[in-house]
Write an enzyme that holds these catalytic residues in place. Structure first.
Site, PDB file in Angstrom:
ATOM      1  N   SER A 281      71.489 -42.793  11.104  1.00 10.11           N
ATOM      2  CA  SER A 281      72.153 -43.983  10.286  1.00 10.11           C
ATOM      3  C   SER A 281      71.104 -44.946   9.966  1.00 10.11           C
ATOM      4  O   SER A 281      69.772 -45.188  10.500  1.00 10.11           O
ATOM      5  CB  SER A 281      73.156 -44.471  11.148  1.00 10.11           C
ATOM      6  OG  SER A 281      72.491 -44.884  12.492  1.00 10.11           O
TER       7      SER A 281
ATOM      8  N   ALA B 280      70.581 -49.278  10.176  1.00  9.44           N
ATOM      9  CA  ALA B 280      70.716 -50.388  10.935  1.00  9.44           C
ATOM     10  C   ALA B 280      72.180 -51.237  10.507  1.00  9.44           C
ATOM     11  O   ALA B 280      72.181 -51.409   9.036  1.00  9.44           O
ATOM     12  CB  ALA B 280      69.709 -51.418  11.143  1.00  9.44           C
TER      13      ALA B 280
ATOM     14  N   THR C 153      67.114 -45.383  12.466  1.00 14.24           N
ATOM     15  CA  THR C 153      66.083 -44.229  12.023  1.00 14.24           C
ATOM     16  C   THR C 153      65.944 -44.020  10.695  1.00 14.24           C
ATOM     17  O   THR C 153      64.741 -43.806  10.107  1.00 14.24           O
ATOM     18  CB  THR C 153      66.413 -42.833  12.722  1.00 14.24           C
ATOM     19  OG1 THR C 153      66.596 -43.039  14.261  1.00 14.24           O
ATOM     20  CG2 THR C 153      65.710 -41.580  12.301  1.00 14.24           C
TER      21      THR C 153
ATOM     22  N   ASP D 166      87.002 -49.027  20.031  1.00 15.61           N
ATOM     23  CA  ASP D 166      86.485 -47.851  19.525  1.00 15.61           C
ATOM     24  C   ASP D 166      86.989 -46.457  20.620  1.00 15.61           C
ATOM     25  O   ASP D 166      86.340 -46.252  21.637  1.00 15.61           O
ATOM     26  CB  ASP D 166      85.050 -47.627  19.523  1.00 15.61           C
ATOM     27  CG  ASP D 166      84.604 -46.390  18.567  1.00 15.61           C
ATOM     28  OD1 ASP D 166      85.352 -45.588  18.126  1.00 15.61           O
ATOM     29  OD2 ASP D 166      83.259 -46.636  18.390  1.00 15.61           O
TER      30      ASP D 166
ATOM     31  N   LYS E  81      74.390 -50.251  26.404  1.00 18.16           N
ATOM     32  CA  LYS E  81      75.799 -50.266  26.120  1.00 18.16           C
ATOM     33  C   LYS E  81      76.271 -49.927  27.458  1.00 18.16           C
ATOM     34  O   LYS E  81      77.428 -50.071  27.601  1.00 18.16           O
ATOM     35  CB  LYS E  81      75.937 -49.332  24.858  1.00 18.16           C
ATOM     36  CG  LYS E  81      75.381 -50.088  23.675  1.00 18.16           C
ATOM     37  CD  LYS E  81      76.001 -49.046  22.756  1.00 18.16           C
ATOM     38  CE  LYS E  81      75.187 -49.904  21.242  1.00 18.16           C
ATOM     39  NZ  LYS E  81      75.276 -48.849  20.298  1.00 18.16           N
TER      40      LYS E  81
END
Lengths: 525, 525
Positions: A219, A221, A228, A281, A313
């Protein structure tokens, strides 16, 4: 049961069974120059009353016996007159209409998937074919934000069991592109949240130089200073369609491309659009979103990096273990052999933070130089892959991974991939440009580096312009545990813009992302 | 905790704490000729990436140091170029902008109410001031459909306790207009769903002719062939603002107006907009929506009619009792003395169905003629009011109500109200025009009328053009239990349009709303 005030809301009870009482209504088309991402039309409330339809209902727009689309209805009291129908771009294009054309309107029933969503709303279990129908309607934009939100909120509150999660994952795979690279396909995923943690760009060349296949999609940012895909973009192109991706992997055994450029599990982006504003989520959704993308590229073996610790996280080890268990179970059901690795997520990894600075670290690591922590973590993860896949015997994975780096094979593979992705195979770390404006933050005391906050480092790097400004970011001269002397440089901020550099300096002075000495914990500072 | 795949969705975890890293961005304004009912702006995804914002975020649009609004962000890849900001009408007007103007954009944080919505999402309890903040943001259009839907779905799944329901009701009252008519203000509500059940138009004149105050606001039909407001509109105007309503009630003691024309509990309409597409209606929301409107007009005494039976909205007596209990409890907390009456809702009431036909029944009833069942039910409900309010002693309410009808006082009061609402005080039942096209449906057999379905009768009446066509509808020549002979007229369909009449006849033949003889139940026919 539904208890309804007689404010006319009775319509709500028999919405699914409702037979409509009107002949088609003929209206004249006008159009709005807007894309809504959905099939939406706007009618005057008078006409809606006559047709007995309401905001959120579906309506069939017929141009001739053969051509029609079903759209979601919105209302206005002005701008659209009785006898008119306003179309957004998607509908206009679908029916090839021009302003002034006349069409027939026929009230239409709702997609069946809404009944399945309501089932979850009411605590029921969603069966495979029902989940499939919901996901298909999500991908086809057949659900309004209201309907899609109801689905996500119901999942958040009522949860999914593993069968539902499997069905959701499979449906997300089936509604997107897939690709098959045969056996020994390896993949890797990180839960994210740790600055500089660019292991993917080291693991891919190590794995591929051992003859295994690793078609990695990553993905960009969103709130971090680099994904990456952003970092790889410093060295090569990352936007490729499925055919191009296949060609690259067939030639080199691997790739590092932007996931957004291929159509893997497209439901995910549409789901995120309603999850994001609520910052929810559902766990099952997270599992499905991650695994669907791995399944779509035919992964056989998967390593999942779960950074854990203060500021990460996941800051509760039980949560980390529970998440790992779920990933492994889901992997079993999808025939992806999965191993989870809980890693230290309490501080950034590597030295560079920001696309160019991280890319430089990567190339240095492949030369056997560069940040030891980043290289070590990457070697450990690659070793885990070798042992998981049976490439080496248990306990021998690390030896192979180290050899592949030491021998230069991994570096050669990386340069091969860079070339295959249209980059310069002769690139040297020192040739990677970084922002010409820089500023060094020094220590106001002598002592040990007590903590470095990934979140705060990221904010400063973003303020400097990363990721859009590839050369912007931070270089850490010290890491946690290092002893520094008063006046020593702790980190340097880089930017291509003097303004943004000054912004970033203000942020750095305000946030203090690196703390030296003291016992005050970051959270209460 | 939030488990997030590194597809950039990490943004979601720290959305509330997120500090933004950008200076204001200057953009050029363009506008779309559309009302969205909300403050929405559209940016190009490139600019959003640079600003570090996402679809659903709030953004502050500043024209000068003094003037700014905060709007919800949407994204596009085309139609709006980088450096542009597209506004919908509401924002354009709020800032008095014209195309080509430049404005500053500053990322803004979300309304606090979203945190309270999330609390309910996660099973928590919403306090009074939190509920107040949520409802204020609903009324001010500060919440997106996604956020509002999350609130309603959370309420549907997790429910409200009585404290939350009281807070919701009070907040709905406080965010709308209110009016005070002193003591002895009477109100009445019906859960609805029964065709022809126009008791309000008889109860109001009976109550007011007894010297009590009854400022009745009613709804228009949505899927039924007539709401009380539609029927009253046959005899007088029903659209009045608060001042006009007050003048009418001060003069006559009562009114029968359209609730939509006054700004009572405006949150309700906005809530219904998201409930409707999901056909959900949390019990607490129903209670609050009904009671907020009563409280807003200062009701002291309230009678609630709960039709019960096969084909009615409530077909389980326990549900009816539970609903009644909740209404009474909420009434206590709001200081509205409330009594619920469970009534027979298994068949239509009265003879006429459709605005004009119902209005004719009403005037006939006030002459002591007209449908006995309608008059009787109205007298019973009025009697209940008299006894509830202490106007009469227990058991003597009915006698007073009957006298007020027999003496012509109720009729005189109705004509007085009609005149006060701009209608003709000399109107006679036979002077009310009905559709000139009519068709009689006859019985194909001799036997007893076994059942009449309100739902099916309503569909046929709507097909004939009701409620928009005031003269359209159905007149029932027979009621449940009547014995009819083969060839007898069961009911007559009226319409102002021959086409719609033929439509309605087709529906009638297909749906068979009135069944003679046999033991086959409607539901399985």
């Amino acid at each position: 049961m539904a208890w309804l005030p007689n404010t006319g809301t009775c319509a709500r009870v028999d919405i699914y069974t409702k037979k409509f009482n009107s002949l088609p209504m003929e209206v004249v088309v006008k159009s709005f120059e807007i894309e809504t991402g959905k099939l939406i039309v706007v009618m005057n409330e008078e006409d809606m009353k006559e047709l007995g339809v309401h905001v959120g209902d579906r309506i069939k727009i017929k141009t001739d016996p053969k051509r029609s689309v079903t759209a979601i209805l919105d209302a206005t009291t002005s701008l659209v007159q009785p006898g008119e129908l306003a179309l957004f771009q998607e509908v206009k294009e679908a029916l090839k209409l021009k302003d002034g054309d006349t069409v027939d309107l026929i009230p239409a029933s709702r997609p069946k998937s809404i009944e399945f969503i309501k089932k979850k709303l009411n605590g029921g279990h969603i069966h495979g074919h029902e989940m499939r129908e919901i996901v298909e309607d999500i991908v086809d934009n057949n659900l309004s934000d209201i309907e899609l939100t109801a689905f996500m909120v119901a999942a958040h509150i009522n949860g999914y069991d593993m069968d539902e999660t499997v069905a959701l994952t499979q449906a997300m795979v089936d509604t997107g592109d897939t690709i098959d690279f045969g056996d020994n396909v390896v993949d890797k995923h990180c839960i994210g949240g740790v600055a500089g943690n660019r292991t993917t760009m080291l693991i891919v060349p190590i794995i591929c130089s051992a003859g295994m296949t690793m078609p990695k999609t990553s993905s960009r940012a969103i709130t971090s200073p680099a994904g990456t895909a952003d970092t790889m973009e410093v060295l090569a192109t990352v936007n490729f369609n499925m055919e191009e991706l296949k060609a690259i992997v067939d030639r080199t055994g691997g790739c590092i491309v932007w996931g957004g450029s291929v159509n893997l599990a497209p439901a995910d982006d549409k789901i995120i659009k309603v999850e994001y504003p609520l910052s929810i989520d559902p766990q099952g959704q997270v599992l499905a979103s991650v695994m669907a993308k791995k399944k779509s590229v035919g992964s056989d073996y998967l390593i999942i990096d779960i950074p854990f610790g203060r500021g990460a996280k996941i800051d509760d080890l039980n949560d980390a273990h529970e998440l790992a268990k779920q990933f492994i179970q889901l992997g079993k059901r999808l025939k992806i052999k999965t191993k989870c690795v809980v890693t230290d997520g309490s501080a950034p990894i590597g030295r560079g933070i920001g696309p160019a600075l991280e890319a430089r670290d990567i190339l240095l690591c492949l030369d056997g130089e560069g940040p030891v922590d980043l290289l070590n973590k990457s070697i450990d993860l690659a070793a885990a892959v070798f042992e998981l896949s049976g490439k080496t015997r248990k306990g021998e994975g690390r030896k192979l991974a180290e050899e592949l780096v030491a021998s230069g094979k991994a570096k050669a593979k990386m340069l091969e991939i860079i070339e295959a992705q249209g980059g310069d195979p002769n690139i040297r770390p020192e040739n990677i440009p970084v922002g010409e404006h820089e500023y060094g933050i020094t220590s106001d005391r002598t002592g040990k580096v007590h903590s470095i906050s990934s979140k705060r480092v990221s904010r400063v790097a973003r303020a400097a312009g990363a990721p859009k400004d590839h050369g912007a970011g931070i270089y850490l001269h010290a890491q946690v545990g290092d002893t520094v002397t008063k006046g020593d440089k702790l980190y340097t901020i880089y930017s291509s813009s003097q303004n943004k550099l000054e912004d970033a300096i203000k942020f750095a002075q305000d946030l203090v992302p690196m703390r030296v000495g003291g016992l005050i914990l970051e959270e209460v500072a």
